[in-house]
Design a protein around this motif. Structure first.
Motif, mmCIF file in Angstrom:
data_model
loop_
_atom_site.group_PDB
_atom_site.id
_atom_site.type_symbol
_atom_site.label_atom_id
_atom_site.label_comp_id
_atom_site.label_asym_id
_atom_site.label_seq_id
_atom_site.Cartn_x
_atom_site.Cartn_y
_atom_site.Cartn_z
ATOM 1 N N GLY A 1 36.961 -54.360 -1.694
ATOM 2 C CA GLY A 1 36.797 -53.777 -2.745
ATOM 3 C C GLY A 1 37.454 -54.386 -4.040
ATOM 4 N N LEU A 2 38.510 -54.825 -3.878
ATOM 5 C CA LEU A 2 39.378 -55.584 -4.877
ATOM 6 C C LEU A 2 38.606 -56.821 -5.329
ATOM 7 C CD1 LEU A 2 43.110 -54.904 -3.980
ATOM 8 C CD2 LEU A 2 41.845 -53.961 -5.733
ATOM 9 N N ALA A 3 38.223 -57.529 -4.285
ATOM 10 C CA ALA A 3 37.540 -58.632 -4.619
ATOM 11 C C ALA A 3 36.156 -58.644 -5.307
ATOM 12 C CB ALA A 3 37.244 -59.587 -3.443
ATOM 13 N N LYS A 4 35.619 -57.471 -5.002
ATOM 14 C CA LYS A 4 34.259 -57.331 -5.604
ATOM 15 C C LYS A 4 34.606 -56.661 -7.059
ATOM 16 C CE LYS A 4 31.000 -56.342 -1.972
ATOM 17 N NZ LYS A 4 29.833 -57.072 -2.257
ATOM 18 N N ALA A 5 35.489 -56.453 -7.472
ATOM 19 C CA ALA A 5 36.171 -55.919 -8.579
ATOM 20 C C ALA A 5 36.714 -57.224 -9.488
ATOM 21 C CB ALA A 5 36.965 -54.575 -8.634
ATOM 22 N N GLY A 6 36.713 -58.339 -8.798
ATOM 23 C CA GLY A 6 37.403 -59.408 -9.462
ATOM 24 C C GLY A 6 39.033 -59.245 -9.428
ATOM 25 N N LEU A 7 39.364 -58.514 -8.459
ATOM 26 C CA LEU A 7 40.997 -58.548 -8.455
ATOM 27 C C LEU A 7 41.409 -58.905 -7.132
ATOM 28 C CD1 LEU A 7 41.470 -54.904 -9.636
ATOM 29 C CD2 LEU A 7 41.615 -57.031 -11.106
ATOM 30 N N SER A 8 42.645 -58.847 -6.781
ATOM 31 C CA SER A 8 43.138 -59.101 -5.391
ATOM 32 C C SER A 8 44.412 -58.226 -5.041
ATOM 33 C CB SER A 8 43.615 -60.769 -5.231
ATOM 34 O OG SER A 8 44.661 -60.828 -6.069
ATOM 35 N N VAL A 9 44.871 -58.527 -3.896
ATOM 36 C CA VAL A 9 45.862 -57.492 -3.691
ATOM 37 C C VAL A 9 47.040 -57.795 -4.463
ATOM 38 C CG1 VAL A 9 45.315 -57.124 -1.200
ATOM 39 C CG2 VAL A 9 46.472 -59.094 -1.728
ATOM 40 N N ASP A 10 47.141 -59.028 -5.017
ATOM 41 C CA ASP A 10 48.253 -59.270 -5.988
ATOM 42 C C ASP A 10 48.311 -58.506 -7.309
ATOM 43 O OD1 ASP A 10 49.408 -61.371 -4.285
ATOM 44 O OD2 ASP A 10 48.164 -62.706 -5.134
ATOM 45 N N ASP A 11 47.087 -57.773 -7.475
ATOM 46 C CA ASP A 11 46.963 -57.015 -8.764
ATOM 47 C C ASP A 11 47.432 -55.484 -8.626
ATOM 48 O OD1 ASP A 11 45.858 -58.976 -10.606
ATOM 49 O OD2 ASP A 11 44.080 -59.027 -9.212
ATOM 50 N N VAL A 12 47.868 -55.425 -7.154
ATOM 51 C CA VAL A 12 48.186 -53.837 -7.033
ATOM 52 C C VAL A 12 49.286 -53.990 -6.212
ATOM 53 C CG1 VAL A 12 45.834 -52.690 -6.633
ATOM 54 C CG2 VAL A 12 46.878 -53.681 -4.828
ATOM 55 N N LYS A 13 50.031 -52.719 -6.064
ATOM 56 C CA LYS A 13 51.166 -52.462 -5.309
ATOM 57 C C LYS A 13 50.963 -51.834 -3.934
ATOM 58 C CE LYS A 13 55.840 -50.745 -4.857
ATOM 59 N NZ LYS A 13 57.243 -49.994 -5.452
ATOM 60 N N VAL A 14 50.732 -52.891 -2.703
ATOM 61 C CA VAL A 14 50.468 -51.976 -1.557
ATOM 62 C C VAL A 14 51.684 -51.464 -0.787
ATOM 63 C CG1 VAL A 14 49.391 -52.504 0.576
ATOM 64 C CG2 VAL A 14 48.577 -53.736 -1.418
ATOM 65 N N GLU A 15 51.503 -50.059 -0.635
ATOM 66 C CA GLU A 15 52.553 -49.278 0.374
ATOM 67 C C GLU A 15 51.919 -49.275 1.729
ATOM 68 O OE1 GLU A 15 55.641 -48.679 -0.405
ATOM 69 O OE2 GLU A 15 55.689 -48.723 -2.692
ATOM 70 N N VAL A 16 52.783 -49.383 2.841
ATOM 71 C CA VAL A 16 52.221 -48.917 4.060
ATOM 72 C C VAL A 16 52.842 -48.025 4.430
ATOM 73 C CG1 VAL A 16 52.526 -49.639 6.465
ATOM 74 C CG2 VAL A 16 52.114 -51.457 4.940
ATOM 75 N N VAL A 17 51.908 -46.924 4.715
ATOM 76 C CA VAL A 17 52.347 -45.530 5.261
ATOM 77 C C VAL A 17 51.557 -45.196 6.587
ATOM 78 C CG1 VAL A 17 52.265 -43.091 4.410
ATOM 79 C CG2 VAL A 17 52.478 -45.045 2.899
ATOM 80 N N SER A 18 52.300 -44.354 7.396
ATOM 81 C CA SER A 18 51.580 -44.035 8.749
ATOM 82 C C SER A 18 50.685 -43.039 8.644
ATOM 83 C CB SER A 18 52.683 -43.308 9.626
ATOM 84 O OG SER A 18 53.046 -41.978 9.029
ATOM 85 N N SER A 19 49.716 -43.127 9.336
ATOM 86 C CA SER A 19 48.461 -42.250 9.232
ATOM 87 C C SER A 19 48.886 -40.675 9.212
ATOM 88 C CB SER A 19 47.534 -42.530 10.311
ATOM 89 O OG SER A 19 47.979 -42.126 11.656
ATOM 90 N N GLY A 20 49.960 -40.412 9.651
ATOM 91 C CA GLY A 20 50.268 -39.016 9.782
ATOM 92 C C GLY A 20 50.727 -38.603 8.471
#
Length: 331
Positions: A149-168
């Motif tokens: 989704g980011l790549a299609k918008a011309g972005l990458s994961v470096d352009d956002v802050k990714v948080e890992v959170v459990s599914s619950g």
């Protein structure tokens, strides 16, 4: 030689027991590892056990749970018999050479989605620049969807802050504004709205046609035990067909009574989600109406592979026909 009536009765009972035992076939015990946690979205499988659809196929199933990447590693290693991971994770695993086989495309389309509060102003993936986005793991399907989704918008994961959170806990992080958006399941939109939140949703399937949960086994298990695999696909199809045939609320009651009691207050919301999403367009498609539940659209699978390869999410080379099998072709 004396022969009492009591002794005769005992002998006949022993013979009868012997005949009964030799004529009966013990159920095959299998372990099915499911993506995520014990949640009512898997109610068809729970209902399948309680209604005897697995027993009808001489299968005794035990449910385990885990992340998609762990499930596929366990399948390849022979640690579990079957898995029920998300299709995107399956493609990634196959591209890495894991000897796995999809034997039942249970979810005919993906249900991943970007969810954000409407007040955040996030309406497209481009709006995520500089924002905090939660996924359940860096090996999860929702992380793959975020990358594309980011790549299609011309972005990458470096352009956002990714948080890992459990599914619950991932939905709660959005509710409490700990993150700006989550990439998770479109079904959680119903829960957020039921809790009074106005939500923006971007379906991952719109830009990355894919598949939700699918039944997977190892290449070795399919080759060595095709009859067991076939019976397993039959049981899964029967379980989902029962729900489709007007038993949504019955399946949810089974889930609430025996598997997911903490969700009971959300039963009405879940019933709506099942009717409007699962039954309407996830478990069924034009192909399943022709070939039955779990049918495999190899062209759609290949399209998913090609898109993931195009954006360098996976390495190229793998073909859908190498790891996806239509249930009708299992003999």
């Amino acid at each position: 030689m004396s022969f009492t009536l009591k002794g005769l009765a005992a002998s006949l009972a022993l013979v009868a027991a012997s005949v009964f035992t030799s004529g009966a076939s013990a159920a095959d015990k299998v372990v099915l590892q499911i993506d995520g946690n014990v949640v009512p979205f898997y109610a068809p499988l729970y209902a399948g056990v309680e209604n005897g659809f697995f027993a009808d196929q001489d299968i005794e199933v035990e449910f385990l749970y885990g992340g998609a990447s762990d499930i596929l590693t366990n399948i390849a290693a022979g640690n579990v018999d079957f898995g029920f991971p998300n299709g995107d994770a399956v493609v990634a695993a196959a591209s890495n050479g894991l000897p796995i086989k999809v034997v039942h495309t249970t979810y005919q389309r993906g249900i991943g989605a970007l969810l954000a509060k409407s007040e955040s102003g996030i309406k497209t993936y481009a709006d995520l620049k500089g924002k905090t986005v939660a996924v359940t793991s860096l090996g999860s399907p929702n992380y793959l969807q975020l990358q594309v989704g980011l790549a299609k918008a011309g972005l990458s994961v470096d352009d956002v802050k990714v948080e890992v959170v459990s599914s619950g806990a991932i939905v709660q992080t959005l509710q409490s504004d700990d993150v700006d958006a989550i990439i998770f399941s479109e079904l959680r939109k119903y829960a957020l709205e039921a809790n009074g939140f106005d939500v923006t949703m971007i379906l991952s399937n719109d830009f990355l046609p894919s598949f939700g949960n699918v039944l997977v086994t190892s290449a070795e298990n399919l080759a060595d035990n095709p009859d067991l695999v076939k019976r397993m696909t039959n049981a899964v199809s029967a379980s989902y067909q029962w729900v489709i045939d007007g038993h949504i609320d019955d399946a949810l009651k089974i889930s609430m009574d025996k598997y997911t009691p903490t969700w009971v207050e959300q039963t009405a919301m879940l019933s709506t989600a099942f009717e409007n999403t699962f039954v309407a367009s996830v478990w069924q498609s034009d192909l399943t109406k022709e070939k039955g539940l779990g049918a495999a659209d190899l062209d759609a699978w290949q399209n998913n592979i090609d898109i993931l390869s195009e954006y360098d999410v996976i390495s190229g080379g793998v073909k859908a026909a190498d790891f996806v099998v239509d249930p009708s072709d299992i003999k």
